[in-house]
Design a protein around this motif. Structure first.
Motif, PDB file in Angstrom:
ATOM      1  N   MET A 171       0.784  -1.007  -0.127  1.00 29.01           N
ATOM      2  CA  MET A 171      -0.104  -0.007   0.037  1.00 29.01           C
ATOM      3  C   MET A 171       0.787   1.208   0.172  1.00 29.01           C
ATOM      4  O   MET A 171       2.016   1.193   0.501  1.00 29.01           O
ATOM      5  N   ARG A 172       0.376   2.428  -0.459  1.00 30.20           N
ATOM      6  CA  ARG A 172       1.349   3.457  -0.678  1.00 30.20           C
ATOM      7  C   ARG A 172       0.664   4.685  -0.400  1.00 30.20           C
ATOM      8  O   ARG A 172      -0.776   4.700  -0.841  1.00 30.20           O
ATOM      9  N   ARG A 173       0.855   5.516   0.351  1.00 33.72           N
ATOM     10  CA  ARG A 173       0.198   6.917   0.755  1.00 33.72           C
ATOM     11  C   ARG A 173       1.307   7.901   0.801  1.00 33.72           C
ATOM     12  O   ARG A 173       2.103   8.017   1.537  1.00 33.72           O
ATOM     13  N   GLN A 210       2.462  13.150  15.494  1.00 33.07           N
ATOM     14  CA  GLN A 210       3.616  12.373  14.890  1.00 33.07           C
ATOM     15  C   GLN A 210       3.726  12.750  13.621  1.00 33.07           C
ATOM     16  O   GLN A 210       3.329  13.219  12.791  1.00 33.07           O
ATOM     17  N   ARG A 230       2.634   2.523  15.582  1.00 34.70           N
ATOM     18  CA  ARG A 230       2.087   3.653  15.007  1.00 34.70           C
ATOM     19  C   ARG A 230       3.163   4.300  13.926  1.00 34.70           C
ATOM     20  O   ARG A 230       2.439   4.481  12.619  1.00 34.70           O
ATOM     21  N   HIS A 231       4.298   4.044  14.216  1.00 36.98           N
ATOM     22  CA  HIS A 231       5.206   4.441  12.787  1.00 36.98           C
ATOM     23  C   HIS A 231       5.138   3.458  11.676  1.00 36.98           C
ATOM     24  O   HIS A 231       4.951   3.812  10.712  1.00 36.98           O
ATOM     25  N   LEU A 290       1.946   4.180   9.654  1.00 36.07           N
ATOM     26  CA  LEU A 290       1.992   5.353   8.846  1.00 36.07           C
ATOM     27  C   LEU A 290       2.852   5.326   7.480  1.00 36.07           C
ATOM     28  O   LEU A 290       2.755   5.448   6.682  1.00 36.07           O
ATOM     29  N   SER A 291       4.005   4.466   7.962  1.00 35.96           N
ATOM     30  CA  SER A 291       5.050   4.577   6.885  1.00 35.96           C
ATOM     31  C   SER A 291       5.081   3.141   6.082  1.00 35.96           C
ATOM     32  O   SER A 291       5.707   2.971   5.295  1.00 35.96           O
ATOM     33  N   GLU A 292       4.072   2.270   6.365  1.00 35.96           N
ATOM     34  CA  GLU A 292       3.885   1.359   5.533  1.00 35.96           C
ATOM     35  C   GLU A 292       3.459   1.680   4.072  1.00 35.96           C
ATOM     36  O   GLU A 292       3.680   0.793   3.092  1.00 35.96           O
ATOM     37  N   VAL A 293       3.056   2.828   4.052  1.00 40.70           N
ATOM     38  CA  VAL A 293       2.676   3.341   2.658  1.00 40.70           C
ATOM     39  C   VAL A 293       3.811   4.271   1.800  1.00 40.70           C
ATOM     40  O   VAL A 293       3.745   4.628   0.952  1.00 40.70           O
ATOM     41  N   THR A 294       5.064   4.052   2.409  1.00 33.57           N
ATOM     42  CA  THR A 294       6.115   4.692   1.692  1.00 33.57           C
ATOM     43  C   THR A 294       6.777   3.589   0.575  1.00 33.57           C
ATOM     44  O   THR A 294       6.652   2.459   0.941  1.00 33.57           O
ATOM     45  N   PRO A 295       7.359   4.095  -0.416  1.00 33.10           N
ATOM     46  CA  PRO A 295       7.871   2.983  -1.320  1.00 33.10           C
ATOM     47  C   PRO A 295       8.582   1.937  -0.595  1.00 33.10           C
ATOM     48  O   PRO A 295       9.668   2.077   0.156  1.00 33.10           O
ATOM     49  N   PHE A 296       8.486   0.492  -1.172  1.00 31.52           N
ATOM     50  CA  PHE A 296       9.027  -0.440  -0.785  1.00 31.52           C
ATOM     51  C   PHE A 296       9.309  -0.799   0.763  1.00 31.52           C
ATOM     52  O   PHE A 296      10.025  -1.364   1.536  1.00 31.52           O
ATOM     53  N   ALA A 297       8.106  -0.111   1.576  1.00 33.79           N
ATOM     54  CA  ALA A 297       7.915  -0.559   3.099  1.00 33.79           C
ATOM     55  C   ALA A 297       7.767  -2.128   3.033  1.00 33.79           C
ATOM     56  O   ALA A 297       6.971  -2.551   2.150  1.00 33.79           O
ATOM     57  N   ASP A 298       7.774  -2.514   4.198  1.00 33.70           N
ATOM     58  CA  ASP A 298       7.476  -4.204   4.310  1.00 33.70           C
ATOM     59  C   ASP A 298       5.765  -4.147   4.074  1.00 33.70           C
ATOM     60  O   ASP A 298       5.059  -3.355   4.475  1.00 33.70           O
ATOM     61  N   ASP A 299       5.607  -5.035   2.985  1.00 32.74           N
ATOM     62  CA  ASP A 299       4.282  -4.968   2.338  1.00 32.74           C
ATOM     63  C   ASP A 299       3.213  -4.943   3.400  1.00 32.74           C
ATOM     64  O   ASP A 299       2.013  -4.581   3.309  1.00 32.74           O
ATOM     65  N   ALA A 300       3.124  -5.862   4.455  1.00 31.94           N
ATOM     66  CA  ALA A 300       2.431  -5.820   5.520  1.00 31.94           C
ATOM     67  C   ALA A 300       3.042  -6.248   6.880  1.00 31.94           C
ATOM     68  O   ALA A 300       3.066  -7.476   7.257  1.00 31.94           O
ATOM     69  N   PRO A 301       3.047  -5.074   7.675  1.00 33.20           N
ATOM     70  CA  PRO A 301       3.855  -5.403   8.913  1.00 33.20           C
ATOM     71  C   PRO A 301       2.636  -6.127   9.861  1.00 33.20           C
ATOM     72  O   PRO A 301       1.461  -5.925   9.388  1.00 33.20           O
TER      73      PRO A 301
END
Lengths: 340, 156
Positions: free
Chosen positions: A1-3, A260, B129-130, B133-144
């Protein structure tokens, strides 16, 4: 997912207009950026193994993923055992976190963008902060792939290595590295299949739907956040090269109003949490170490899996930094957060 | 679709435009003539709008269930034994309570002078929380591991 928040994307594009000219066309970096947008157009199913490595151990999870482009996704966990059967389903702009043992669903709004404009901002960040190297192609799970390594332009360190399906541009294996070169995390696909996923695979059971995850507001305007928070959250004046603010969020952690701010350089991220009430992150199980910030004691540092945590206060505001950065970087940033 | 009513999933699929043209037309015709199914559709639409409005709103009201739970706890009667003992020794209790409050205040001020550490929050909550919010940045762990599960169940 991307935001990417609209404000964050605008900021990135504005900053880039002032930057030096980008280097000439780069096949490897272009492939890396193409992988960003792949899920918007490619439907697939597969098994995902996710591993995050910390100082003293690792966290692992295994889940089956079904993705119907552009924005229907289901992740069903099979490991660890305590999560077995639980799932997260995204349908359009709504997330459903399904706990099958407790028979409950937590529902929240998801404004995941899928437009070209949003991917453009991500791509601009990566192109500015990283260069990519294409390595030997090899087959992965029967698919022809290309290995791309993203190297930070400022530190010259390898940050990310991905194996990308040549045909679909989907990332099949992703490894992130810490500043010392050690592996920080890995996400790997197996048994991937490309096919249109039927809509019935994204159905939601009729469990009670519990409260929405509390998010009061989301904006990058710190003046707005501070006015509603009741205190003046500050931003760090010193950051590692290439980081920009992406998201700002006002929420409550156990009843304590907390601002945050999320920052990213396109691959690495960190968050700065600020509270106006006295709060102490409990890090006992993580074996925290006493460190200094700005020459003053009273700060604590620990690692939780692949993430680093630094917490301190200035007597009025209470801060916590969480991110994929080294202690020295966290300390420099913390020292630059000025007392309001 | 059963013979009488639509299933909730069919209504959600209809609202998302995921039905075949034939099924879509059949569902639309059914909704036009069935008050019960039309009500379910309206509830689904209302829920989604409530979520969107909830995020955009500047003020929040305490959920009714929370307010009710607080009121119940406040109104809960003391145990009979404690109530009788309290009535008999109330003056002495009041004096003792005042002394205790003074002692706590003195101790609290001493701690504050040394540097109060404040309320304790599990560091995992900040990490969650981090990650969210950060899961949506490029190449973040697809699903923490989702916070709703991790905070309650997952080993850390």
């Amino acid at each position: 997912m991307r935001r990417v928040s609209v404000a964050g994307a605008a900021f990135v594009l504005l900053a880039l207009t002032r930057a030096t000219a980008l280097p000439a066309s780069d096949r490897a970096i272009s492939l890396l950026c193409a992988a960003l947008a792949a899920p918007a157009t490619v439907s697939y199913t597969g098994l995902v193994e996710s591993l995050r490595i910390g100082e003293r151990g690792a966290q692992a999870s295994v889940y089956r993923i079904e993705h119907r482009a552009p924005n229907f996704t289901r992740r069903t966990y099979s490991a660890p055992p305590v999560l077995s059967g639980d799932a997260i389903v995204t349908r359009g702009d709504v997330d459903y976190a399904i706990d099958v043992k407790a028979r409950k669903i937590e529902q929240s709004l998801d404004v995941t963008p899928t437009s070209t404009a949003d991917f453009t901002a991500d791509e601009a960040l990566i192109r500015r902060n990283y260069r990519a190297v294409e390595e030997n192609a090899e087959a992965l799970d029967g698919r022809q792939t290309v290995t791309l390594t993203a190297i930070n332009r400022y530190t010259n360190r390898t940050t990310l290595r991905v194996q990308v399906d040549r045909a679909t541009k989907l990332v099949l294996d992703q490894r992130e590295y810490a500043g010392d070169g050690s592996l920080r995390s890995e996400v790997r696909f197996e048994s991937i299949r490309y096919a249109r996923v039927p809509i019935r695979d994204f159905r939601i059971p009729s469990y009670p739907r519990e409260q929405v995850r509390e998010v009061e507001e989301r904006t990058l305007d710190t003046a707005v956040l501070n006015e509603d928070a009741g205190f003046s959250a500050q931003e760090p004046h010193v950051m590692p090269e290439g980081f920009v603010a992406l998201e700002g969020d006002l929420t409550e952690l156990h009843g304590i109003r907390t601002v945050q701010l999320l920052y990213s350089d396109g691959i690495r991220t960190f968050s700065l949490f600020t509270s106006g009430q006295a709060v102490r992150p409990e890090m006992g199980p993580l074996h925290p170490a006493a460190v200094t910030v700005g020459g003053r004691g009273g700060a604590e540092y620990a690692k939780d899996g692949a993430l680093d945590i630094l917490t301190w206060n200035d007597g009025r505001l209470y801060y916590t930094l969480v991110g994929e950065l080294e202690l020295a970087e966290l300390q420099r940033m913390a020292g630059s957060v000025r007392k309001p | 679709m059963n013979e009488l009513h639509l299933t909730p999933d069919e209504i959600v699929d209809y609202l998302h435009g995921e039905l075949s043209p034939e099924r879509d037309a059949a569902v639309a015709a059914h909704l036009a003539s069935c008050a019960a199914c039309s009500q379910v559709r309206e509830e689904e639409l209302t829920l989604t709008e409530m979520l969107r409005a909830h995020v955009r709103a500047e003020e929040r009201e305490m959920p009714a269930t929370v307010a009710a739970a607080i009121q119940t706890a406040v109104r809960r009667a003391p145990q009979p034994g404690w109530a009788a003992w309290d009535a008999a020794f109330r003056p002495l209790l009041a004096l003792g309570a005042a002394a205790a409050v003074a002692l706590v205040l003195w101790a609290g001020l001493s701690v504050a002078h040394l540097g109060s550490r404040g309320a304790a929050i599990d560091a995992a909550d900040y990490v969650d929380r981090h990650t969210t919010l950060s899961e949506v940045t490029p190449f973040a762990d697809d699903a923490p591991i989702p916070p709703v599960f991790a905070s309650e169940n997952a080993p850390r």
